[in-house]
Design a protein around this motif. Structure first.
Motif, PDB file in Angstrom:
ATOM      1  N   THR A 159       1.531  -1.020  -0.022  1.00  0.00           N
ATOM      2  CA  THR A 159      -0.049  -0.066  -0.164  1.00  0.00           C
ATOM      3  C   THR A 159       0.810   1.441   0.021  1.00  0.00           C
ATOM      4  OG1 THR A 159      -1.846  -1.042   1.046  1.00  0.00           O
ATOM      5  CG2 THR A 159      -1.570   1.084   1.060  1.00  0.00           C
ATOM      6  N   ILE A 160       2.211   1.176   0.692  1.00  0.00           N
ATOM      7  CA  ILE A 160       2.677   2.165   1.006  1.00  0.00           C
ATOM      8  C   ILE A 160       3.371   2.489  -0.514  1.00  0.00           C
ATOM      9  CG2 ILE A 160       4.756   2.949   2.049  1.00  0.00           C
ATOM     10  CD1 ILE A 160       3.768   1.999   4.449  1.00  0.00           C
ATOM     11  N   PHE A 161       4.420   1.491  -0.988  1.00  0.00           N
ATOM     12  CA  PHE A 161       4.938   0.766  -1.468  1.00  0.00           C
ATOM     13  C   PHE A 161       4.195   1.533  -3.618  1.00  0.00           C
ATOM     14  CE2 PHE A 161       7.605  -1.509  -5.510  1.00  0.00           C
ATOM     15  CZ  PHE A 161       8.101  -0.488  -5.242  1.00  0.00           C
ATOM     16  N   SER A 162       2.719   0.915  -3.614  1.00  0.00           N
ATOM     17  CA  SER A 162       1.990   1.445  -3.987  1.00  0.00           C
ATOM     18  C   SER A 162       2.091   2.661  -4.809  1.00  0.00           C
ATOM     19  CB  SER A 162       0.565   0.341  -4.749  1.00  0.00           C
ATOM     20  OG  SER A 162       0.236   0.920  -5.960  1.00  0.00           O
ATOM     21  N   SER A 163       1.722   3.929  -3.128  1.00  0.00           N
ATOM     22  CA  SER A 163       1.224   4.882  -3.488  1.00  0.00           C
ATOM     23  C   SER A 163       2.816   5.599  -4.043  1.00  0.00           C
ATOM     24  CB  SER A 163       1.498   5.759  -1.907  1.00  0.00           C
ATOM     25  OG  SER A 163      -0.287   4.961  -1.700  1.00  0.00           O
ATOM     26  N   LEU A 164       3.504   5.262  -3.888  1.00  0.00           N
ATOM     27  CA  LEU A 164       4.863   5.965  -3.633  1.00  0.00           C
ATOM     28  C   LEU A 164       5.051   5.470  -5.180  1.00  0.00           C
ATOM     29  CD1 LEU A 164       7.555   5.082  -1.222  1.00  0.00           C
ATOM     30  CD2 LEU A 164       7.902   7.440  -2.329  1.00  0.00           C
ATOM     31  N   THR A 165       5.568   4.268  -5.791  1.00  0.00           N
ATOM     32  CA  THR A 165       5.302   4.218  -7.484  1.00  0.00           C
ATOM     33  C   THR A 165       4.426   4.987  -8.257  1.00  0.00           C
ATOM     34  OG1 THR A 165       4.405   2.359  -7.161  1.00  0.00           O
ATOM     35  CG2 THR A 165       6.524   2.279  -6.825  1.00  0.00           C
ATOM     36  N   ALA A 166       3.244   5.346  -7.469  1.00  0.00           N
ATOM     37  CA  ALA A 166       2.004   5.959  -8.521  1.00  0.00           C
ATOM     38  C   ALA A 166       2.727   7.869  -8.369  1.00  0.00           C
ATOM     39  CB  ALA A 166       0.873   5.291  -7.084  1.00  0.00           C
ATOM     40  N   GLN A 167       2.957   7.717  -7.009  1.00  0.00           N
ATOM     41  CA  GLN A 167       3.345   9.425  -7.689  1.00  0.00           C
ATOM     42  C   GLN A 167       4.709   9.316  -8.531  1.00  0.00           C
ATOM     43  OE1 GLN A 167       1.817  12.240  -5.504  1.00  0.00           O
ATOM     44  NE2 GLN A 167       3.705  13.134  -7.163  1.00  0.00           N
ATOM     45  N   SER A 168       5.137   8.539  -8.168  1.00  0.00           N
ATOM     46  CA  SER A 168       6.686   8.139  -9.508  1.00  0.00           C
ATOM     47  C   SER A 168       5.819   8.625 -10.831  1.00  0.00           C
ATOM     48  CB  SER A 168       7.485   7.531  -9.277  1.00  0.00           C
ATOM     49  OG  SER A 168       7.932   8.286  -7.969  1.00  0.00           O
ATOM     50  N   GLN A 169       5.463   8.047 -11.190  1.00  0.00           N
ATOM     51  CA  GLN A 169       4.654   8.328 -12.026  1.00  0.00           C
ATOM     52  C   GLN A 169       3.731   9.449 -12.786  1.00  0.00           C
ATOM     53  OE1 GLN A 169       5.264   5.318 -14.155  1.00  0.00           O
ATOM     54  NE2 GLN A 169       4.454   6.395 -15.461  1.00  0.00           N
ATOM     55  N   LYS A 170       3.258  10.061 -11.686  1.00  0.00           N
ATOM     56  CA  LYS A 170       2.980  11.039 -11.569  1.00  0.00           C
ATOM     57  C   LYS A 170       3.809  12.124 -12.062  1.00  0.00           C
ATOM     58  CE  LYS A 170      -0.980  10.725  -8.766  1.00  0.00           C
ATOM     59  NZ  LYS A 170      -2.337  11.608  -7.578  1.00  0.00           N
ATOM     60  N   ASP A 171       3.873  12.357 -11.546  1.00  0.00           N
ATOM     61  CA  ASP A 171       5.934  13.423 -11.821  1.00  0.00           C
ATOM     62  C   ASP A 171       6.263  12.894 -12.972  1.00  0.00           C
ATOM     63  OD1 ASP A 171       5.287  13.927  -9.557  1.00  0.00           O
ATOM     64  OD2 ASP A 171       7.207  13.216  -8.214  1.00  0.00           O
ATOM     65  N   ARG A 172       6.544  11.940 -13.322  1.00  0.00           N
ATOM     66  CA  ARG A 172       6.756  11.159 -14.934  1.00  0.00           C
ATOM     67  C   ARG A 172       5.992  12.142 -15.801  1.00  0.00           C
ATOM     68  NH1 ARG A 172       6.006   7.078 -18.254  1.00  0.00           N
ATOM     69  NH2 ARG A 172       7.637   6.292 -19.630  1.00  0.00           N
ATOM     70  N   ASP A 173       4.744  11.586 -15.649  1.00  0.00           N
ATOM     71  CA  ASP A 173       4.159  11.643 -16.630  1.00  0.00           C
ATOM     72  C   ASP A 173       3.725  13.457 -16.534  1.00  0.00           C
ATOM     73  OD1 ASP A 173       2.843   9.096 -16.749  1.00  0.00           O
ATOM     74  OD2 ASP A 173       1.740   9.284 -15.920  1.00  0.00           O
ATOM     75  N   PHE A 174       3.467  14.024 -15.617  1.00  0.00           N
ATOM     76  CA  PHE A 174       3.631  15.278 -15.866  1.00  0.00           C
ATOM     77  C   PHE A 174       5.063  16.610 -16.732  1.00  0.00           C
ATOM     78  CE2 PHE A 174       5.083  19.363 -14.025  1.00  0.00           C
ATOM     79  CZ  PHE A 174       3.598  20.262 -14.200  1.00  0.00           C
ATOM     80  N   VAL A 175       5.916  15.788 -16.287  1.00  0.00           N
ATOM     81  CA  VAL A 175       7.166  16.038 -17.104  1.00  0.00           C
ATOM     82  C   VAL A 175       7.130  16.131 -18.248  1.00  0.00           C
ATOM     83  CG1 VAL A 175      10.260  15.511 -17.329  1.00  0.00           C
ATOM     84  CG2 VAL A 175       8.798  15.611 -14.954  1.00  0.00           C
TER      85      VAL A 175
END
Length: 198
Positions: free
Chosen positions: A169-185
């Motif tokens: 649950t923690i790991f999925s939230s962390l990687t999802a945030q990284s994915q959002k940051d990657r998509d934003f860039v």
């Protein structure tokens, strides 16, 4: 127990727990982002597939070999303090940062079709900016003491699968945030033909 049955029984609980964990995390994160618990969140099939594959391939089968065959070969079968500490330290500082966590990012890169270099870059970013390893160690250090000191060998992977529900649950939230940051860039750096012509 035969090897194929052993791998099958090791990967089954982790497949299920990872899929459910990611589904719960996706729904919780979407509601949190929107500020409303009643909002129906979109289901990200690719993200869920990445966790499913990671669960079966690494957390089920690879951990069966690492924890129940390789570790006893390296450190012995004992549950004395020195043997348990050796296994926990080796898992925390060698296996996890160099194999366990990077594999999750590499599997995700295969599913989302981005390069291994970018996957490792996201992993590095989560370690240095989001405290990934410290979060991992705070949960898995104590858990692995139980895994190697108390839990019988034939139940270790199932025990890890249960704890993984909470960790992921923690790991999925962390990687999802990284994915959002990657998509934003990616989206902010892309320039369309219409933009150039204006």
């Amino acid at each position: 127990m035969g090897s194929s049955l052993q791998f099958q029984s090791s990967s089954t609980p982790t497949h299920s727990s990872l899929e459910v964990t990611d589904l719960v995390t996706q729904k919780t994160q979407a509601a949190k982002d929107r500020g409303n618990d009643d909002v129906v969140a979109p289901f990200h099939k690719k993200r869920n597939l990445a966790f499913f594959l990671y669960g079966g391939l690494y957390q089920g089968m690879a951990q069966e070999i690492i924890f129940n065959e390789f570790f006893p070969f390296l450190f012995g079968q004992g549950s004395d303090t020195f043997t348990v500490a050796s296994k926990v330290v080796f898992d925390s500082f060698i296996v996890s940062p160099l194999l366990c966590l990077p594999v999750a990012y590499l599997v995700k890169s295969l599913i989302f079709q981005y390069s291994f270099r970018e996957a490792i870059s996201l992993y590095h970013s989560d370690v240095t900016k989001n405290g990934l390893l410290f979060k991992y160690w705070s949960i898995w250090g104590p858990v692995q003491c139980l895994t190697f000191g108390v839990v019988p060998q034939h139940l270790r992977i199932a025990f890890i699968a249960v704890v993984s529900f909470f960790w992921l649950t923690i790991f999925s939230s962390l990687t999802a945030q990284s994915q959002k940051d990657r998509d934003f860039v990616d989206n902010s750096c892309s320039v369309s033909v219409d933009d150039v012509q204006k």
